[in-house]
Design an enzyme around this catalytic site. Structure first.
Site, PDB file in Angstrom:
ATOM      1  N   GLU A   1      -9.887   4.041   4.305  1.00  0.00           N
ATOM      2  CA  GLU A   1      -9.023   4.719   3.348  1.00  0.00           C
ATOM      3  C   GLU A   1      -9.529   4.359   1.955  1.00  0.00           C
ATOM      4  O   GLU A   1      -9.472   3.194   1.545  1.00  0.00           O
ATOM      5  CB  GLU A   1      -7.553   4.323   3.526  1.00  0.00           C
TER       6      GLU A   1
ATOM      7  N   ASP B   1      -8.715   0.337   2.600  1.00  0.00           N
ATOM      8  CA  ASP B   1      -7.676  -0.093   3.536  1.00  0.00           C
ATOM      9  C   ASP B   1      -8.097   0.342   4.943  1.00  0.00           C
ATOM     10  O   ASP B   1      -7.657   1.361   5.459  1.00  0.00           O
ATOM     11  CB  ASP B   1      -6.331   0.532   3.137  1.00  0.00           C
TER      12      ASP B   1
ATOM     13  N   GLU C   1      -9.328  12.690   8.102  1.00  0.00           N
ATOM     14  CA  GLU C   1      -9.315  13.991   7.430  1.00  0.00           C
ATOM     15  C   GLU C   1     -10.685  14.664   7.499  1.00  0.00           C
ATOM     16  O   GLU C   1     -10.782  15.871   7.754  1.00  0.00           O
ATOM     17  CB  GLU C   1      -8.919  13.812   5.970  1.00  0.00           C
TER      18      GLU C   1
ATOM     19  N   LYS D   1      -3.395  -1.830  10.556  1.00  0.00           N
ATOM     20  CA  LYS D   1      -3.803  -1.996   9.157  1.00  0.00           C
ATOM     21  C   LYS D   1      -4.119  -3.453   8.796  1.00  0.00           C
ATOM     22  O   LYS D   1      -4.895  -3.705   7.875  1.00  0.00           O
ATOM     23  CB  LYS D   1      -2.670  -1.525   8.235  1.00  0.00           C
TER      24      LYS D   1
ATOM     25  N   THR E   1      -8.365  -5.662   4.655  1.00  0.00           N
ATOM     26  CA  THR E   1      -8.346  -4.769   3.502  1.00  0.00           C
ATOM     27  C   THR E   1      -9.393  -5.285   2.527  1.00  0.00           C
ATOM     28  O   THR E   1      -9.320  -6.445   2.103  1.00  0.00           O
ATOM     29  CB  THR E   1      -6.963  -4.738   2.821  1.00  0.00           C
TER      30      THR E   1
ATOM     31  N   ASP F   1       0.846  -1.188   0.000  1.00  0.00           N
ATOM     32  CA  ASP F   1       0.000   0.000   0.000  1.00  0.00           C
ATOM     33  C   ASP F   1       0.884   1.241   0.000  1.00  0.00           C
ATOM     34  O   ASP F   1       1.802   1.363   0.812  1.00  0.00           O
ATOM     35  CB  ASP F   1      -0.898   0.002   1.230  1.00  0.00           C
TER      36      ASP F   1
ATOM     37  N   HIS G   1      -3.665  14.294   0.863  1.00  0.00           N
ATOM     38  CA  HIS G   1      -3.812  13.446   2.046  1.00  0.00           C
ATOM     39  C   HIS G   1      -2.582  13.561   2.945  1.00  0.00           C
ATOM     40  O   HIS G   1      -2.708  13.739   4.168  1.00  0.00           O
ATOM     41  CB  HIS G   1      -4.018  11.993   1.606  1.00  0.00           C
TER      42      HIS G   1
ATOM     43  N   ARG H   1      -6.794   3.994  13.754  1.00  0.00           N
ATOM     44  CA  ARG H   1      -5.872   5.111  13.945  1.00  0.00           C
ATOM     45  C   ARG H   1      -5.241   5.127  15.336  1.00  0.00           C
ATOM     46  O   ARG H   1      -4.105   5.583  15.490  1.00  0.00           O
ATOM     47  CB  ARG H   1      -6.600   6.433  13.700  1.00  0.00           C
TER      48      ARG H   1
ATOM     49  N   GLU I   1      -9.233   3.980  -1.725  1.00  0.00           N
ATOM     50  CA  GLU I   1      -8.059   3.795  -2.561  1.00  0.00           C
ATOM     51  C   GLU I   1      -8.406   3.097  -3.873  1.00  0.00           C
ATOM     52  O   GLU I   1      -9.489   2.540  -4.037  1.00  0.00           O
ATOM     53  CB  GLU I   1      -6.996   2.975  -1.817  1.00  0.00           C
TER      54      GLU I   1
ATOM     55  N   GLN J   1      -2.616   2.344  15.334  1.00  0.00           N
ATOM     56  CA  GLN J   1      -1.544   2.767  14.429  1.00  0.00           C
ATOM     57  C   GLN J   1      -0.666   3.840  15.074  1.00  0.00           C
ATOM     58  O   GLN J   1       0.566   3.795  14.971  1.00  0.00           O
ATOM     59  CB  GLN J   1      -2.156   3.303  13.133  1.00  0.00           C
TER      60      GLN J   1
END
Length: 400
Positions: free
Chosen positions: A185, A219, A345, A239, A243, A112, A119, A223, A187, A226
């Site tokens: 996420e 993904d 975000e 993560k 996925t 990834d 971002h 948070r 993607e 992480q």
């Protein structure tokens, strides 16, 4: 492209210009390869009589390479546009609503990337407010991490809230429990069909010799897990729990009308990453929905690093490719608040909760929430190419 005897609606997204590949089954039958056309699926194993389409994964066929991919595509276009083939093809068409979709490939490796400047700058502004938003290496190479292939799953797989260690800045020690900052996420993913030799790099100009097609990727990210674990190495348990990928893989050959020049790179990248002669920017429009409500529309055409550059960087040290490798773009975000591809975000690190249409608010995902990612791209003659969707519903943590 000419019309089809299937009398497809002009806005289908699954016309003869697309022809995405997937793996499906019907009750009592084994998974096999299908082609989406309109609201139906062509049973490719039955239509061609070729056992390579009856393996339950695209891998064996993908490994045959670009000439075979092109030959099958030409055959499919002829079948769907020349009515003389109707009698042979129509018996092998099934309603898409009646089939179960499976993971389209046996994933060999998963990488990834982190290729959206918007971002990366958003996260930098949140977490390093007194420093430059981008790290010094960001505009020199496509940053990425090696993920867990075994937890890549098809759209619709439940998203079980992960457990792990998390530590808030004000706490003296970590605690263990369900993630409190579960995120998405949005993607775009790329499926490798042809491998490469160990020790040999794949240049940007050979991208289409190795990559068959494109899918959507979510993904899922914890948070809080992480943030505590990633120093000094990188993403791991935050993560690796899941996925999700869309069930249909859109061939690169379907995306010629969507190719665009990427943003201007400053500084100019090193020679092995220069793609001026054959750029692979793609005009793909994504959409993020939470419980049916549109939250954002991230634009893929603004991605700083293209998939061809990502593949070149992935292999420049001699790392080999394998059939079934999957690499993803990283979160797709644009310059506006309604173009952000993650909740970290959208809620600005949880400090600015989103107010939904029903009056509820979100910073990160709650149990029962369903996220749906969709995307489309320009096709020939004003048509659209659909990527389908990747969906996931959050379930409570399992602690037993």
């Amino acid at each position: 492209m000419t019309g089809s005897w299937l009398e497809l609606p002009p806005d289908t997204g699954y016309g003869p210009a697309n022809l995405p590949h997937g793996v499906f089954s019907t009750p009592g039958t084994a998974p096999r390869t299908g082609i989406a056309i309109g609201d139906r699926v062509l049973d490719l194993a039955a239509a061609t009589g070729d056992d390579v389409h009856a393996t339950g994964t695209l891998n064996a066929w993908l490994a045959q390479g670009p000439q075979v991919w092109a030959a099958l595509r030409a055959q499919l276009v002829e079948w769907f546009t020349d009515e003389s083939h109707r009698g042979d093809v129509e018996p092998h068409l099934l309603p898409r609503a009646d089939v179960t979709m499976h993971l389209p490939i046996e994933v060999a490796d998963y990488v990834d990337f982190y290729s959206s400047q918007h971002h990366a700058e958003n996260l930098g502004a949140m977490f390093r407010p007194d420093s430059a938003a981008l790290t010094p290496n960001w505009k020199h190479l496509p940053i990425g991490y090696h993920g867990r292939a075994g937890t890549v799953a098809v759209s619709g797989t439940p998203v079980v809230r992960p457990c792990g260690q998390r530590k808030a800045p004000a706490e003296d020690a970590p605690t263990f429990g369900p993630s409190q900052r579960l995120d998405i996420e949005a993607e775009v993913g790329f499926v490798v069909g042809v491998g490469s030799e160990l020790g040999t790099a794949v240049p940007v100009g050979r991208f289409a010799d190795h990559v068959f097609g494109v899918c959507l990727v979510n993904d899922w990210s914890s948070r809080d897990l992480q943030a505590w674990e990633y120093v000094p190495l990188g993403p791991f348990l935050g993560k690796s729990f899941l996925t999700s990928v869309s069930p249909w893989v859109v061939p690169l050959a379907a995306l010629e009308a969507a190719r665009v020049a990427p943003p201007t790179r400053d500084p100019q990248p090193l020679p092995y990453l220069r793609d001026d002669a054959e750029p692979w920017g793609l005009d793909i429009s994504l959409e993020v929905r939470l419980n049916g409500e549109v939250l954002s529309r991230p634009p893929f055409d603004l991605m700083y690093w293209t998939p061809a550059q990502q593949l070149a960087h992935l292999t420049v040290n001699g790392a080999s490719l394998r059939t079934g490798d999957l690499f993803a773009s990283g979160t797709v975000s644009g310059p506006r608040a309604d173009q952000r591809g993650s909740f970290i975000e959208l809620s600005w690190g949880g400090r600015e909760p989103l107010t939904l249409a029903d009056g509820s608010t979100r910073t990160f995902l709650e149990d029962g929430d369903e996220v749906v990612l969709t995307a489309s791209a320009p096709g020939p003659d004003g048509s659209r190419i659909s990527f389908g969707e990747v969906t996931g519903r959050v379930e409570p943590a399992r602690r037993d």
